[in-house]
Scaffold this motif. Structure first.
Motif, PDB file in Angstrom:
ATOM      1  N   ILE A  19       0.839  -1.206   0.000  1.00 53.93           N
ATOM      2  CA  ILE A  19       0.000   0.000   0.000  1.00 53.93           C
ATOM      3  C   ILE A  19       0.871   1.252   0.000  1.00 53.93           C
ATOM      4  O   ILE A  19       0.593   2.237  -0.705  1.00 53.93           O
ATOM      5  CB  ILE A  19      -0.951  -0.014   1.211  1.00 53.93           C
ATOM      6  N   THR A  54       2.183   1.825  -3.400  1.00 52.65           N
ATOM      7  CA  THR A  54       1.118   2.375  -4.253  1.00 52.65           C
ATOM      8  C   THR A  54       0.968   3.871  -4.026  1.00 52.65           C
ATOM      9  O   THR A  54       0.802   4.648  -4.981  1.00 52.65           O
ATOM     10  CB  THR A  54      -0.214   1.658  -3.964  1.00 52.65           C
ATOM     11  N   THR A  61      -2.638  -9.064  -4.667  1.00 51.38           N
ATOM     12  CA  THR A  61      -2.951  -8.040  -3.667  1.00 51.38           C
ATOM     13  C   THR A  61      -4.327  -8.294  -3.062  1.00 51.38           C
ATOM     14  O   THR A  61      -4.515  -8.218  -1.841  1.00 51.38           O
ATOM     15  CB  THR A  61      -2.908  -6.637  -4.300  1.00 51.38           C
TER      16      THR A  61
END
Length: 317
Positions: free
Chosen positions: A190, A193, A205
């Motif tokens: 995360i 990202t 994911t």
């Protein structure tokens, strides 16, 4: 580091939330029997505690993206210390001398752990974590853990769960070790990202999100079952909390070592972490036992001796 600061902040927030929620509960239950009704849902103090707890859990989740699980998990002991300290001043639940000593002991153990924690093989992308996850060693370990947990839940708990808390602690610890280690990988993905490299294009994911959610729900369910069964005896509840905290941390350490194929640390560094871990464990145990009336311990000891005597009576003849 950022991760250690987040873990410390998480402990402070979660520990503080317990005090706010308890204060809200006590105010809302004035004039009625304890545990009855849901008047606390109208209490601003209780909701303040709930919001603080959610913020603490978010900090805890974020910490896994910056620092290794074997550092973050034992830091959870800080929430117990903060809760006890704030209860002493706000709720007037006075700490004994041993309570103060154990709080200092937990803080020392957490400090030693934070300063000497070994480095694991960190991952930043979902592809890297998937390569570690699907290795034969980790799949075999994960399969054994799930099989043992299923055996405890399906066969052992129905037969012995009314007499012993150990089956439920075993389930929570085994599943908790998998959950925490996978949460670390998910948190790192995360974070990657957010930095601009989208990790949600990979199907693994979403598998990881579902896996973490299922393991967390399983752990929470069986821990609550254990608390519901043994909450009438304060001493047993104290032991349950202490053993569960210790065993989950131990299982997290084992899972992390297998997942990341060892620890990047010297023998002395590993021993320092192990000793710091036991310092925290003994500190939590002393802190919780300092809240127990010694006379209740004497009563439990007498009941145990009486039970053993009655069990031995048939053999006298």
């Amino acid at each position: 580091s950022v991760g250690v600061c987040l873990a410390i902040g998480s402990g402070i927030l979660i520990g503080s939330s317990f005090v706010f929620k308890k204060k809200g509960l006590l105010r809302s239950q004035s004039g009625q029997a304890a545990g009855e009704g849901v008047a606390y849902l109208k209490s601003p103090i209780w909701w303040t505690g709930m919001i603080i707890m959610i913020l603490g859990e978010l900090c805890n989740f974020a910490a896994y993206a910056f620092v290794e699980a074997i550092i973050v998990t034992p830091m959870g002991a800080l929430s117990v210390v903060i809760s006890s300290l704030l209860s002493h001043f706000i709720l007037k639940e006075k700490l004994s001398l041993f309570g103060w000593i154990s709080c200092v002991q937990c803080l020392l153990g957490s400090s030693i752990l934070a300063l000497n924690g070994p480095e694991e093989q960190s991952v930043t992308t979902i592809i890297e974590f998937r390569h570690l996850f699907v290795t034969p060693w980790f799949l075999a370990y994960g399969g054994c853990v799930i099989a043992i947990a299923a055996f405890l839940a399906i066969w052992v708990a129905p037969r012995y769960g009314q007499k012993s808390m150990l089956p439920y602690i075993g389930i929570c610890s085994l599943i908790g070790g998998l959950s925490v280690s996978c949460t670390q990988g998910l948190g790192a993905c995360i974070l990657t990202t957010i930095r601009g490299e989208n990790q949600f294009k990979n199907w693994f994911t979403y598998f990881l999100i579902v896996f973490v959610a299922i393991t967390l729900l399983t752990e929470i369910y069986y821990l609550n079952v254990a608390l519901a069964l043994f909450n009438t005896v304060h001493i047993v509840t104290v032991v349950l909390i202490c053993i569960d905290s210790v065993s989950v941390t131990f299982c997290t350490l084992v899972t992390s070592v297998i997942l990341y194929k060892g620890l990047k640390a010297s023998g002395s560094q590993i021993m320092t972490v192990v000793l710091a871990f036991f310092v925290i464990c003994t500190g939590i145990f002393i802190l919780q036992m300092s809240k127990v009336d010694p006379r209740r311990l004497t009563q439990v000891s007498r009941l145990r001796r009486t039970r053993n005597t009655l069990l031995d009576l048939p053999h006298l003849g």
